[in-house]
Scaffold this motif. Sequence first.
Motif, PDB file in Angstrom:
ATOM      1  N   SER A 133       2.854  11.071  -4.132  1.00  0.00           N
ATOM      2  CA  SER A 133       3.437  12.275  -3.477  1.00  0.00           C
ATOM      3  C   SER A 133       4.954  12.954  -4.410  1.00  0.00           C
ATOM      4  N   GLY A 134       5.204  11.846  -5.348  1.00  0.00           N
ATOM      5  CA  GLY A 134       6.299  12.378  -6.250  1.00  0.00           C
ATOM      6  C   GLY A 134       7.540  11.970  -5.790  1.00  0.00           C
ATOM      7  N   ASP A 135       7.671  11.259  -4.856  1.00  0.00           N
ATOM      8  CA  ASP A 135       9.015  10.589  -4.190  1.00  0.00           C
ATOM      9  C   ASP A 135       9.066   9.338  -5.031  1.00  0.00           C
ATOM     10  N   MET A 136       9.668   9.516  -6.266  1.00  0.00           N
ATOM     11  CA  MET A 136       9.912   8.179  -6.838  1.00  0.00           C
ATOM     12  C   MET A 136      11.093   7.391  -6.614  1.00  0.00           C
ATOM     13  N   ASP A 137      12.030   7.859  -5.823  1.00  0.00           N
ATOM     14  CA  ASP A 137      13.170   7.230  -5.496  1.00  0.00           C
ATOM     15  C   ASP A 137      12.724   6.292  -4.336  1.00  0.00           C
ATOM     16  N   ALA A 138      11.884   6.700  -3.381  1.00  0.00           N
ATOM     17  CA  ALA A 138      11.312   6.122  -2.287  1.00  0.00           C
ATOM     18  C   ALA A 138      10.435   4.904  -2.670  1.00  0.00           C
ATOM     19  N   CYS A 139       9.670   5.533  -3.749  1.00  0.00           N
ATOM     20  CA  CYS A 139       8.545   4.456  -4.251  1.00  0.00           C
ATOM     21  C   CYS A 139       9.269   3.233  -4.865  1.00  0.00           C
ATOM     22  N   LEU A 140      10.484   3.657  -5.733  1.00  0.00           N
ATOM     23  CA  LEU A 140      10.881   2.525  -6.478  1.00  0.00           C
ATOM     24  C   LEU A 140      11.759   1.596  -5.446  1.00  0.00           C
ATOM     25  N   PRO A 197       0.790  -1.087  -0.158  1.00  0.00           N
ATOM     26  CA  PRO A 197       0.016  -0.120  -0.009  1.00  0.00           C
ATOM     27  C   PRO A 197       0.875   1.342  -0.071  1.00  0.00           C
ATOM     28  N   GLN A 198       1.902   1.183   0.640  1.00  0.00           N
ATOM     29  CA  GLN A 198       2.612   2.633   0.765  1.00  0.00           C
ATOM     30  C   GLN A 198       3.405   2.989  -0.779  1.00  0.00           C
ATOM     31  N   VAL A 199       3.291   2.095  -1.426  1.00  0.00           N
ATOM     32  CA  VAL A 199       3.790   2.504  -2.763  1.00  0.00           C
ATOM     33  C   VAL A 199       3.181   3.340  -3.685  1.00  0.00           C
TER      34      VAL A 199
END
Length: 75
Positions: free
Chosen positions: A15-22, A7-9
Amino acid sequence: MKVIHVPQVWALFKSGDMDACLATVAASADDAYEAGASVVAFAHPWMAPAVKFASQGRQPLDSAHAALRAVMYRP
């Protein structure tokens, strides 16, 4: 086949935080391999760059690269 929802993905993506997302996508793939998965496949094409964050020595599959390989290697 088992589908794992992380879910946090989606929250990180929105939020646009792609580094954390990936990194989170890759960590989920690593967890799946550690738990015994023989193959991990990402659900969405935008997840493909997460491969560079994976650390278990096995590369998760993504639809964009899998489709391209299938087209390129047709006999």
